[in-house]
Design a protein around this motif. Structure first.
Motif, PDB file in Angstrom:
ATOM      1  N   PRO A 547       0.845  -1.205   0.000  1.00  0.00           N
ATOM      2  CA  PRO A 547       0.000   0.000   0.000  1.00  0.00           C
ATOM      3  C   PRO A 547       0.875   1.249   0.000  1.00  0.00           C
ATOM      4  CG  PRO A 547       0.040  -1.011   2.185  1.00  0.00           C
ATOM      5  CD  PRO A 547       0.839  -1.909   1.285  1.00  0.00           C
ATOM      6  N   ALA A 548       0.319   2.358  -0.461  1.00  0.00           N
ATOM      7  CA  ALA A 548       1.063   3.628  -0.411  1.00  0.00           C
ATOM      8  C   ALA A 548       1.307   3.977   1.046  1.00  0.00           C
ATOM      9  CB  ALA A 548       0.261   4.732  -1.072  1.00  0.00           C
ATOM     10  N   PRO A 549       2.541   4.371   1.400  1.00  0.00           N
ATOM     11  CA  PRO A 549       2.764   4.830   2.774  1.00  0.00           C
ATOM     12  C   PRO A 549       1.881   6.047   3.045  1.00  0.00           C
ATOM     13  CG  PRO A 549       4.849   4.623   1.559  1.00  0.00           C
ATOM     14  CD  PRO A 549       3.742   4.468   0.570  1.00  0.00           C
ATOM     15  N   GLU A 550       1.362   6.128   4.268  1.00  0.00           N
ATOM     16  CA  GLU A 550       0.408   7.175   4.647  1.00  0.00           C
ATOM     17  C   GLU A 550       0.912   8.571   4.248  1.00  0.00           C
ATOM     18  OE1 GLU A 550      -3.187   8.144   5.665  1.00  0.00           O
ATOM     19  OE2 GLU A 550      -2.519   6.044   5.755  1.00  0.00           O
ATOM     20  N   TRP A 551       2.171   8.852   4.537  1.00  0.00           N
ATOM     21  CA  TRP A 551       2.718  10.204   4.341  1.00  0.00           C
ATOM     22  C   TRP A 551       2.970  10.538   2.870  1.00  0.00           C
ATOM     23  CZ3 TRP A 551       8.045  10.871   2.840  1.00  0.00           C
ATOM     24  CH2 TRP A 551       8.767   9.681   2.744  1.00  0.00           C
ATOM     25  N   LEU A 552       2.831   9.505   1.977  1.00  0.00           N
ATOM     26  CA  LEU A 552       3.082   9.756   0.557  1.00  0.00           C
ATOM     27  C   LEU A 552       1.828   9.610  -0.299  1.00  0.00           C
ATOM     28  CD1 LEU A 552       6.414   7.856  -0.140  1.00  0.00           C
ATOM     29  CD2 LEU A 552       6.007  10.311  -0.278  1.00  0.00           C
ATOM     30  N   LYS A 553       0.705   9.307   0.394  1.00  0.00           N
ATOM     31  CA  LYS A 553      -0.510   8.896  -0.294  1.00  0.00           C
ATOM     32  C   LYS A 553      -0.882   9.795  -1.477  1.00  0.00           C
ATOM     33  CE  LYS A 553      -3.807   6.007   1.945  1.00  0.00           C
ATOM     34  NZ  LYS A 553      -4.556   5.767   3.147  1.00  0.00           N
ATOM     35  N   ASP A 554      -0.810  11.110  -1.294  1.00  0.00           N
ATOM     36  CA  ASP A 554      -1.302  12.042  -2.310  1.00  0.00           C
ATOM     37  C   ASP A 554      -0.377  12.123  -3.522  1.00  0.00           C
ATOM     38  OD1 ASP A 554      -3.320  12.487  -0.582  1.00  0.00           O
ATOM     39  OD2 ASP A 554      -2.412  14.287   0.314  1.00  0.00           O
ATOM     40  N   ASN A 555       0.875  11.714  -3.350  1.00  0.00           N
ATOM     41  CA  ASN A 555       1.840  11.844  -4.450  1.00  0.00           C
ATOM     42  C   ASN A 555       2.296  10.481  -4.968  1.00  0.00           C
ATOM     43  OD1 ASN A 555       1.920  14.696  -3.974  1.00  0.00           O
ATOM     44  ND2 ASN A 555       3.154  14.218  -2.178  1.00  0.00           N
ATOM     45  N   TRP A 556       1.527   9.460  -4.728  1.00  0.00           N
ATOM     46  CA  TRP A 556       1.936   8.071  -4.987  1.00  0.00           C
ATOM     47  C   TRP A 556       1.252   7.581  -6.252  1.00  0.00           C
ATOM     48  CZ3 TRP A 556       5.323   4.860  -2.566  1.00  0.00           C
ATOM     49  CH2 TRP A 556       5.188   3.488  -2.731  1.00  0.00           C
ATOM     50  N   LYS A 557       2.018   6.972  -7.150  1.00  0.00           N
ATOM     51  CA  LYS A 557       1.410   6.432  -8.370  1.00  0.00           C
ATOM     52  C   LYS A 557       1.938   5.017  -8.591  1.00  0.00           C
ATOM     53  CE  LYS A 557       0.739   7.568 -13.189  1.00  0.00           C
ATOM     54  NZ  LYS A 557       1.766   7.716 -14.206  1.00  0.00           N
ATOM     55  N   GLN A 558       1.012   4.057  -8.634  1.00  0.00           N
ATOM     56  CA  GLN A 558       1.419   2.668  -8.863  1.00  0.00           C
ATOM     57  C   GLN A 558       1.269   2.330 -10.341  1.00  0.00           C
ATOM     58  OE1 GLN A 558      -0.236  -0.288  -6.173  1.00  0.00           O
ATOM     59  NE2 GLN A 558      -0.148  -1.827  -7.789  1.00  0.00           N
ATOM     60  N   GLU A 559       2.322   1.821 -10.942  1.00  0.00           N
ATOM     61  CA  GLU A 559       2.320   1.422 -12.354  1.00  0.00           C
ATOM     62  C   GLU A 559       1.944  -0.050 -12.485  1.00  0.00           C
ATOM     63  OE1 GLU A 559       3.248   3.403 -15.115  1.00  0.00           O
ATOM     64  OE2 GLU A 559       3.327   5.140 -13.782  1.00  0.00           O
ATOM     65  N   ALA A 560       1.844  -0.513 -13.722  1.00  0.00           N
ATOM     66  CA  ALA A 560       1.552  -1.934 -13.976  1.00  0.00           C
ATOM     67  C   ALA A 560       2.741  -2.780 -13.528  1.00  0.00           C
ATOM     68  CB  ALA A 560       1.296  -2.143 -15.468  1.00  0.00           C
ATOM     69  N   ASP A 561       2.476  -4.073 -13.229  1.00  0.00           N
ATOM     70  CA  ASP A 561       3.543  -4.983 -12.790  1.00  0.00           C
ATOM     71  C   ASP A 561       4.652  -5.106 -13.833  1.00  0.00           C
ATOM     72  OD1 ASP A 561       1.997  -5.457 -10.600  1.00  0.00           O
ATOM     73  OD2 ASP A 561       1.353  -7.468 -11.217  1.00  0.00           O
ATOM     74  N   TRP A 562       5.852  -5.381 -13.364  1.00  0.00           N
ATOM     75  CA  TRP A 562       7.013  -5.632 -14.246  1.00  0.00           C
ATOM     76  C   TRP A 562       7.324  -7.136 -14.218  1.00  0.00           C
ATOM     77  CZ3 TRP A 562      11.973  -2.075 -14.255  1.00  0.00           C
ATOM     78  CH2 TRP A 562      12.892  -2.551 -15.221  1.00  0.00           C
TER      79      TRP A 562
END
Ligand SMILES: [Zn+2]
Length: 612
Positions: A547-562
């Motif tokens: 999961p996105a760390p709480e303190w980074l939530k707003d600036n977090w972007k998860q890409e497709a799996d590698w």
């Protein structure tokens, strides 16, 4: 609730928390030792009740006779003189020991349930043919009479060491070898690391009354022994000290006539004892050590699980640092920083070694590496350093060795490394980095929770890497065999790099290359006029994502799996190239990337083709 349903819940609850098919042996030691401090010898009567909880019938057992290592020509002596990079603290010292300076254990008599058994001794191991086979689920009692000589201190154990401690009594008694899910472990004493059977130790030591004793377990007769355990002082020439320890797999003690004994009690009731020689510099450092040790226990209890014993003793043993259940033997001299560091390291071993007793011979990194990980965090907190990466030194040590010819797989047994250097770097640093990276793979919060459930599920047991993996997998809901197998079983390394950065009008494409053989999830930060964006690319084989760390939530972007077999991966950004200030791979340095030079853009190492 209906009684039957309640009963079912109870049964299912127990089944879910137990480890499938796990069993372990049990020992109940009762030892009476008569110590001759003039001759540096002692006689022992050891009554050992052994319970076979395995599904197997046993026809023989093994005892470790560790003191026999301190004799010219022993495996320890020859190994320390023939290894490529000898430990200068040992070198040829064992070979030069005189007959009255060597160590030995001699078994005078050994019976099983009153019947004489036959046994043979090879170096540091006695092999015993049982008079009666020991069936699954049954107990038997061995009674041994033995006599021993305490060696001049060479390493860890012995008498009259450099710092002047009279007796550091570790690996000091005939100790039953462990038979576990993996079979017998009758390792000869060559260099380091141990494995033992959990149980109860009741040890009575009769010794000249001038000595203060410190060790594993709790003193049962404080009023009779005095020396800081009680106000009273013994009046007879010899005193019998009675120690008892439960749920431990070893027993160590030390004795010196000049020990100063300090103690304190934590708010949760754990007693801490300190034993050091009376010397102005030592006195000052050791009184300052007391509040640091209190804080250390509080941090460890919160982050890694509650210390389960009534007391802990920090003992000036006079030779480096070494862990034992409920106590540690450490050097007493040197700087305050060094004293805190070694005391912290050795005390943490009571979590990783004492309570979670993985086989150190086979998996030295499960105690040294895990301890180093916690030590880095605790020292960062004790000295209020607040470093972005408290594990940086462990990372650098690992990478230095990984890029050298001395690197060997982490799965190498403790005594079987080609060099002391490779052992040290692997057990301590690569083992620590194993956890740092794992915390990045599963996410720090999940990792922290899992470390506590690992402690609670496996305390007083012998967890293997596989057992640890399953705890982490369940906590993270991920597959982790790709990481455990490669990191532990191979010397493959990690290197990702920014290959190209291309402008596509209002967009930018970053092409990342996997250069190292070991695939990992990838993180990068993109700094632009819009702010900082964190980009996370899970590895396909994880079958999950943190999961996105709480303190980074707003600036977090998860890409497709590698998928790991692909050497390249493209990330599209909705930012024009000219507004990007920097791109950085591995921004938190939680991955041991062996070549960080290619992690940065702009950088002279990165090709940067013009817009086509
Ligand atoms: Zn250690």
């Amino acid at each position: 609730m209906n009684k039957i349903i309640a009963f079912l819940f109870l049964v299912l609850g127990i089944a879910a928390s137990a480890q499938d098919g796990y069993w372990q042996q049990d020992v109940q030691y009762r030892m009476a030792i008569d110590f001759n401090a003039e001759q540096h010898t002692f006689t022992g009567n050891q009554v050992l009740t052994y319970t076979n909880n395995s599904p197997d019938t046993l026809h023989r057992v093994f005892y470790h006779l560790y003191f026999n290592a301190f004799q010219p020509g022993s495996m320890m002596d020859v190994r320390s003189r023939t290894i490529a990079d000898p430990d200068p603290r040992i070198a040829d010292r064992i070979n030069n020991l005189q007959p009255n300076e060597i160590g030995f254990h001699k078994i005078d008599k050994l019976t099983q349930d009153g019947k004489k058994v036959t046994f043979s001794v090879e170096g540091t191991v006695a092999e015993v043919q049982l008079a009666q086979p020991l069936l699954p689920g049954k107990s038997t009692t061995f009674e041994m009479k033995f006599n021993s000589q305490v060696p001049i201190q060479i390493r860890r154990s012995g008498r009259n060491n450099e710092e002047g401690i009279d007796y550091t009594m570790t690996q000091w008694y005939p100790k039953l070898a462990e038979y576990d899910r993996d079979g017998w472990h009758s390792e000869p004493y060559v260099s380091r690391e141990f494995h033992g059977v959990f149980g109860t130790f009741e040890v009575e030591i009769t010794i000249n009354s001038k000595y203060t004793l410190a060790g594993t377990g709790v003193v049962q007769n404080p009023e009779e022994v005095g020396h800081g355990y009680a106000e009273s002082a013994p009046t007879s020439e010899k005193t019998t000290w009675k120690f008892k320890a439960e749920n431990v797999h070893d027993f160590a003690w030390a004795a010196d006539p000049e020990y100063t004994h300090l103690n304190t009690t934590l708010t949760n009731g754990t007693e801490l004892h300190f034993f050091h020689r009376n010397d102005s510099m030592i006195n000052e450092n050791w009184s300052r050590l007391v509040p640091f040790t209190e804080q250390l226990f509080n941090i460890m209890n919160d982050r890694f699980g509650a210390y389960p014993y009534q007391q802990f003793s920090v003992i000036q043993g006079g030779d480096g640092g070494m862990e034992y259940p409920m106590c540690t033997m450490i050097s007493g001299t040197g700087s305050f920083g060094g004293l805190v560091s070694v005391a912290v390291h050795e005390a943490i071993h009571n979590w990783y070694y004492g309570v979670l007793a993985s086989n150190e011979q086979k998996f030295p990194w499960m105690d040294e590496g895990f301890t180093t990980y916690a030590q880095n965090l605790v020292l960062d907190s004790l000295f209020k350093r607040n470093r972005l990466n408290p594990h940086q030194r462990s990372m650098q040590s690992y990478i230095g060795n990984a890029l050298s010819v001395s690197e060997e797989p982490l799965s190498t047994g403790a005594d079987y490394y080609e060099t002391n250097r490779a052992y040290g770097s692997n057990a301590y640093s690569k083992g620590c980095v194993f956890l740092v990276q794992l915390s990045d793979i599963v996410g720090q919060e999940t990792f922290d929770r899992a470390m506590i459930s690992y402690f609670n599920q496996w305390k007083f047991k012998h967890p293997t890497p596989q057992d640890f993996k399953r705890v982490m997998e369940k906590a993270a809901d991920m597959e982790l065999d790709w990481y455990f197998d490669s990191w532990i079983g191979t010397t493959k390394t990690i290197d990702y790099g920014i290959h190209t950065v291309n402008s596509n009008g209002k967009k930018t494409t970053i092409e990342i290359e996997r250069i190292g053989e070991l695939a990992m999830p990838v993180e990068l930060t993109v700094k632009s006029e819009k702010g900082t964006e964190f980009i996370y690319i899970p590895l396909e084989k994880m079958r999950g994502a943190k999961p996105a760390p709480e303190w980074l939530k707003d600036n977090w972007k998860q890409e497709a799996d590698w998928p790991w077999a692909y050497p390249f991966y493209k990330v599209q950004l909705d930012i024009p190239l000219e507004s990007i200030q920097s791109i950085q791979l591995n921004p938190f340095e939680k991955i041991a990337d062996t070549n960080p030079k290619n992690n940065l853009f702009p950088s002279s190492n990165i090709s940067f083709p013009p817009n086509e």
